[in-house]
Design a protein around this motif. Structure first.
Motif, short mmCIF file in Angstrom:
data_model
loop_
_atom_site.label_atom_id
_atom_site.label_comp_id
_atom_site.label_asym_id
_atom_site.label_seq_id
_atom_site.Cartn_x
_atom_site.Cartn_y
_atom_site.Cartn_z
N TYR A 426 0.84 -1.21 0.00
CA TYR A 426 0.00 0.00 0.00
C TYR A 426 0.87 1.24 0.00
N TYR A 427 0.49 2.21 -0.82
CA TYR A 427 1.21 3.48 -0.86
C TYR A 427 0.21 4.61 -1.05
N LYS A 428 0.40 5.66 -0.27
CA LYS A 428 -0.42 6.86 -0.49
C LYS A 428 0.49 8.07 -0.54
N SER A 429 0.15 8.97 -1.43
CA SER A 429 0.93 10.19 -1.53
C SER A 429 0.69 11.05 -0.30
N ARG A 430 1.75 11.72 0.16
CA ARG A 430 1.60 12.56 1.35
C ARG A 430 0.90 13.85 0.97
N VAL A 431 -0.22 14.11 1.61
CA VAL A 431 -0.97 15.33 1.31
C VAL A 431 -1.17 16.18 2.55
N ASP A 432 -0.73 15.72 3.69
CA ASP A 432 -0.96 16.45 4.92
C ASP A 432 0.32 16.58 5.73
N PHE A 433 0.57 17.79 6.19
CA PHE A 433 1.73 18.05 7.05
C PHE A 433 1.28 18.52 8.43
N GLY A 434 0.01 18.24 8.76
CA GLY A 434 -0.50 18.61 10.07
C GLY A 434 -0.68 20.10 10.23
N SER A 604 -9.97 14.07 0.78
CA SER A 604 -10.30 14.27 -0.64
C SER A 604 -9.07 14.29 -1.53
N LYS A 605 -7.91 14.60 -0.94
CA LYS A 605 -6.68 14.71 -1.73
C LYS A 605 -5.87 13.42 -1.77
N ILE A 606 -6.17 12.48 -0.89
CA ILE A 606 -5.35 11.28 -0.78
C ILE A 606 -5.47 10.43 -2.05
N GLU A 607 -4.33 10.05 -2.59
CA GLU A 607 -4.28 9.14 -3.73
C GLU A 607 -3.65 7.83 -3.26
N GLU A 608 -4.42 6.74 -3.34
CA GLU A 608 -3.97 5.45 -2.82
C GLU A 608 -3.63 4.50 -3.97
N THR A 609 -2.60 3.70 -3.73
CA THR A 609 -2.16 2.73 -4.74
C THR A 609 -1.85 1.40 -4.05
N ILE A 610 -2.32 0.31 -4.66
CA ILE A 610 -1.93 -1.05 -4.24
C ILE A 610 -1.15 -1.67 -5.39
#
Length: 776
Positions: A426-434, A604-610
Motif C-alpha cells: 500500500y502506498y499513499k501520496s503525502r498530502v498532509d503536514f498537520g 479528498s486529496k489522498i491518492e492510494e495505490t496497491i
C-alpha cells in the motif's frame, strides 16, 4: 511579480527582515547575518523578497543593496535577470559594469547593484601592473571609480552587502580587502554550505545572526529531489566491446528517454536535460569528440538544436532559453562554467567523465540536478530522483552537513537466492503536514463575524458600522501604540537575594510604559497565534493563520495590511488589553472548528495505490549515513544499514544472524517510498501507511513480517499491529504463507512476537506473546 511562496520561504523571509533590521539598529562594526538554505530551496527568491520587505518595514531608513554574485562567466547577469523578474519594476536593479564607469557618483536609495565577484576582486599577479586592480571600475582614473562611489554612498545611506554563494569567497585572500573597501553596514551571506559560521559570542552580543532552512522542509514542499543515484543498472550494458565511457553515456541516454516518457505519463511537457561534465585541458577535447560522435549517431547534434555546448572557448546559440521546460536541448556539454548559481530545474541527469585530477563530486555541480522543475513531487519516484553516471573508479563524495544522505553512491546487489514475493503493498501520496492551510480563512471569517454580529460577504462592507459592533462587545478599534509595562526601581537587598523565588513583581511596584519594538510586536503576535492552533503544526500554520487574520481586518474593518504600517496596526488591535482575550478565544474556536474541515480536505486529496512489491535488485547507500556490516543473512551484498537505526533494531539484527539454520535471508525495510513495503491502517479516521521493519524468509517456506518495538512504542502500536494481522490473514487466504507481528525483547532477553488479532501490550503479562524461536 507575484510569487507563491512556500511556508518555509515565508518564514525565512520574516526571519531575515527581523535579523537584518536588528543588526542595522546595532552600533557595531562587521555585522553579519549568515543565511543557510539548501541548494534548490529558492535562496534568490527569498533574499529578493527580503529586500522588498525590509524596504517596506523600514521606510524611514535610507538603504541600498550591493548583490555580489559568485561564479565564473556571466552568472551575475543571470542574477540580475532573476531579480528584475521578481521585483517587476521596483526596486531598480543595475549591473556594476554597465552603470559605474565614471558617470555615477553614488548608489541610489533602494537600488540593487549586481557585481561579479571574480571580476571585482581580481588583481594583476605579476608584471609592471602587479598588485593593481584588473577591473577598471576599481582603478583610479579620469572618472569616479567604484571605491569612491562607495565612499559617497556611505555618506548618504546604509549599505547592505549580499554575498550569493558566500562559501566560494569566504576564505579567499581578497575577501577581507573587499569587505573593508565596501564597509557595509550589514553583510548577508547566503549559501547552502557556509564555511564561516557566526560565533556564539557574536550572536550573544547581537553583532551576528544565523538563519537556517531545514532541507526536510524543502524536500517535503517538493522543491528538490528526494535523492541522487549513482550508476543505476550499468551491468545491463556491460560487454567486452564497450569502454566504461561508452557504457555510462549509453546508460544516461537511455535514462533520459525513460524520464521523458515518465514526464509525459505524468501529464507534463518537460523535456529532461542531461548535463555532461568534461575534464579540463586536453583530455576534455578528446572526450568531447567521442561524446559528440555517439550523440550524432542518435540524431542529437548542435545543428538540430538537441545538443548545446557551454565552454569558455565555445558557446552554443540559444543558451538563454535552455531553462525552458520545452527547450529542444537534450544534452549540455560543460566543464566548470555552471558549477555555481546556474538555474535550470529541468536538468535531471549528470554525466561526470573521468578526470585524473579529481575524484570528488563537487557539491554545487551535483546541485544542478537537485531542483524539481514544477516544485512538486510526482507519483513516479523516477521523477523525484536525480541520476549520476560516472566512470570514476574511486568516488569521493563530500559530506553535506545540511543534507548528508542526498548522494547515494555505494551499490549493493540482491542475492541470487531471492525468489519473488509479490506482496501487495500500500502506498499513499503525502498530502498532509498537520498544518492549517489556505481554506482556514473562511472558517476564521465565520467565527469572527458571528461573534460580533457582522454580516458575512455583504454586497457592500460598512467598516464604520462593523467597528461599532466590535466596540459594543467591549473591545476597542482605536489604533494606539502598543505599550508594555516595565518594572522600574525595584530594589532587592543583599540579605533577600539568596531567598528569592517566584515572581518578583508586587502590586505596589512602580512601572513604566514603553513602546514595544516592531520586531517584538511581531513575535508577540505570532506567539499568541501559536498558542491557539488547537494542535496544528505551528511552523507551517502560523504564517497561514496570520494571513487569515490580516485578511479579515482588511475586509471588515478597512485596515489594509498591504499599506504602510498596516500589519502593525492590526497587531496593535489584536494585542490591545481590551481585545486580546476575546480575539485569542475566537482564534482558538476557529482553529478547533477547522479540524473536521481539514480532515475532509486531506481525505479528498489522498491518492492510494496497491501494487505488487518485491525487494529491488539493487540498492544504493551513502558513506556518511549508512554503515557496512558483515552480516551473512542480509539479502543485500554487501550489507549496508542506516547508522541511525534504533537499539532494538540493531540487537534484533545481531540475533537474526545467529539463526542461519532457520533463516534464508532478512531484509530491513524503509519508509515513505514505493521502494519499500507498506500496509494500510487507519488512525483518527484517516488512512495511514505502516512500514514493518523486517521481511524475513524462513527455511520452512514461511515469510515473516515484523516490526520491533520497545517501551511506549510497543504500547502505541495497536492499530498497526492489528492491521498487520488482518493483512497476514487475507494474504494467506489467497495462497501466501505469511506469519509475523510486533516484536519485543522481554526481561529475560528473549524475543517475543504478538500474533493476536486483538493487540495488547503489558510488560508484566506477555502470556499471549509467542517466542520468536518457536515461530521460526
Amino acid at each position: 511579480m507575484t510569487i507563491g511562496l512556500k511556508d518555509y520561504q515565508d518564514t525565512a523571509i520574516g526571519q531575515l527582515v527581523k535579523s537584518v533590521s536588528e543588526l542595522l539598529a546595532k552600533d557595531a562594526s562587521n555585522k553579519v547575518c549568515v543565511f543557510q538554505s539548501p541548494t534548490g530551496s529558492g535562496k534568490t527568491v527569498m533574499v529578493a523578497k527580503f529586500i522588498e520587505e525590509i524596504i517596506k518595514e523600514l521606510p524611514e531608513t535610507d538603504l541600498c543593496f550591493l548583490w555580489v554574485s559568485i561564479g565564473k562567466g556571466d552568472l551575475h547577469k543571470q542574477s540580475k535577470k532573476s531579480l528584475e523578474r521578481i521585483f517587476d519594476g521596483f526596486p531598480n536593479v543595475n549591473l556594476l559594469e554597465e552603470e559605474f564607469f565614471g558617470s555615477r557618483n553614488y548608489i541610489e536609495q533602494n537600488e540593487v547593484v549586481v557585481v561579479n565577484w571574480e571580476k571585482l576582486y581580481s588583481k594583476y599577479a605579476s608584471g609592471e601592473n602587479k598588485g593593481e586592480w584588473k577591473n577598471k571600475v576599481m582603478r583610479e582614473g579620469e572618472g569616479v571609480n567604484f571605491i569612491e562611489v562607495l565612499e559617497t554612498t556611505r555618506e548618504k545611506r546604509k549599505i547592505i552587502l549580499i554575498i550569493d554563494e558566500s562559501h566560494y569567497a569566504s576564505d579567499a585572500q581578497r575577501t577581507s580587502e573587499l569587505r573593508q573597501i565596501i564597509s557595509a553596514d550589514v553583510t548577508l551571506e547566503m549559501s547552502a554550505t557556509p564555511k564561516i559560521q557566526p560565533s556564539a559570542q557574536d550572536i550573544a552580543k547581537g553583532n551576528a545572526k544565523f538563519i537556517y532552512v531545514d532541507p526536510k522542509d524543502v524536500i517535503e514542499e517538493g522543491m528538490i529531489k528526494k535523492e541522487l543515484i549513482i550508476n543505476e543498472n550499468l551491468e545491463k550494458l556491460v560487454d567486452d566491446e564497450k569502454t566504461s565511457q561508452d557504457i555510462i553515456i549509453e546508460a544516461a541516454y537511455n535514462k533520459r528517454l525513460e524520464l521523458k516518457e515518465a514526464y509525459t505519463n505524468a501529464g507534463s511537457n518537460i523535456n529532461p536535460l542531461c548535463l555532461i561534465q568534461l575534464p579540463n585541458a586536453e583530455a576534455g577535447v578528446a572526450k568531447k569528440e567521442v561524446i559528440e560522435a555517439f550523440l550524432a549517431d542518435k540524431g542529437i547534434t548542435e545543428t538540430n538544436g538537441k545538443l548545446a555546448v557551454w565552454l569558455s572557448e565555445e558557446k552554443s546559440d540559444g543558451l538563454d532559453e535552455i531553462s525552458d521546460f520545452e527547450s529542444e536541448v537534450e544534452f549540455l556539454l560543460f566543464k566548470q562554467a555552471i558549477d555555481t548559481g546556474w538555474d535550470c530545474p529541468r536538468a535531471h541527469i549528470l554525466i561526470k567523465l573521468r578526470d585524473i585530477q579529481s575524484y570528488t563530486f563537487e557539491v554545487q555541480t551535483v546541485g544542478r540536478i537537485l531542483r524539481m522543475p514544477e516544485q512538486m513531487h510526482y507519483e513516479d519516484e523516477n521523477l523525484n530522483t536525480g541520476f549520476i553516471f560516472t566512470n570514476l573508479q574511486k568516488i569521493t563524495v563530500q559530506k553535506e552537513d545540511y543534507n548528508p544522505n542526498i548522494i547515494k553512491h555505494l551499490k549493493s546487489l540482491r542475492k541470487s537466492i531471492y525468489k519473488p514475493l509479490l506482496l501487495p503493498s500500500y502506498y499513499k501520496s503525502r498530502v498532509d503536514f498537520g498544518d492549517i492551510t489556505f481554506s482556514f480563512g473562511k472558517t476564521l471569517e465565520e467565527v469572527f463575524c458571528n461573534a460580533f454580529g457582522i454580516e458575512i460577504n455583504p454586497t457592500m462592507v460598512n467598516t464604520a458600522e462593523n467597528g461599532e459592533k466590535i466596540k459594543a462587545k467591549g473591545l476597542t478599534t482605536d489604533i494606539t501604540t502598543y505599550k508594555e509595562s516595565l518594572l522600574t526601581d525595584k530594589k532587592i537587598t543583599g540579605k533577600e537575594f539568596d531567598e528569592i523565588t517566584g515572581v518578583l513583581n508586587d502590586s505596589d511596584d512602580r512601572t513604566a510604559l514603553a513602546k514595544l519594538a516592531d520586531n517584538d510586536l511581531q513575535d508577540m503576535f505570532s506567539s499568541v497565534v501559536k498558542e491557539n492552533l488547537s494542535g496544528f503544526a505551528p511552523k507551517r500554520s502560523v504564517p497561514t493563520v496570520r494571513g487569515a487574520i490580516y485578511q479579515w481586518f482588511k475586509k471588515y474593518l478597512g485596515i489594509n495590511y498591504q499599506m504602510e504600517n498596516g500589519i502593525i496596526h492590526i497587531q496593535y488591535l489584536f494585542l490591545h488589553d481590551k481585545n486580546l482575550s476575546t480575539f485569542s478565544r475566537l482564534l482558538s474556536e476557529a482553529t478547533g472548528q477547522y479540524k473536521p474541515i481539514k480532515k475532509a480536505e486531506v481525505k479528498s486529496k489522498i491518492e492510494e495505490t496497491i501494487y505488487d512489491w518485491d525487494i529491488k535488485k539493487e540498492e544504493f547507500f551513502n558513506q556518511h549515513t549508512d554503515e557496512k556490516l558483515d552480516y551473512k543473512l542480509c539479502i543485500y551484498e554487501p550489507c549496508y544499514l542506516g547508522k541511525n537505526r534504533s537499539t532494538p533494531e540493531k540487537e534484533f539484527e545481531k540475533y537474526l544472524e545467529t539463526k542461519a539454520d532457520k533463516i534464508e535471508w532478512w531484509f530491513k525495510n524503509g519508509v515513505s517510498k514505493k521502494d519499500f513495503f507498506g500496509i494500510k491502517y487507519e488512525e483518527n479516521d484517516l488512512p495511514q501507511t505502516f512500514y514493518p521493519d523486517y521481511i524475513i524468509q524462513l527455511t520452512s517456506g514461511k515469510t515473516f513480517i515484523g516490526d520491533t518495538k520497545a517501551g511506549s512504542t510497543a504500547t502505541e502500536a495497536k492499530s498497526r499491529a492489528e492491521a498487520l494481522q488482518v493483512y497476514i490473514k487475507d494474504q494467506n487466504a489467497k495462497g501466501k504463507n505469511l506469519v509475523g507481528g510486533i516484536i519485543i525483547k522481554d526481561d529475560t532477553k528473549k524475543w517475543r512476537v504478538n500474533q493476536q488479532v486483538s493487540y495488547n501490550y503489558d510488560k508484566n503479562d506477555l502470556t499471549k506473546w509467542d517466542y520468536f524461536d518457536n515461530i521460526v
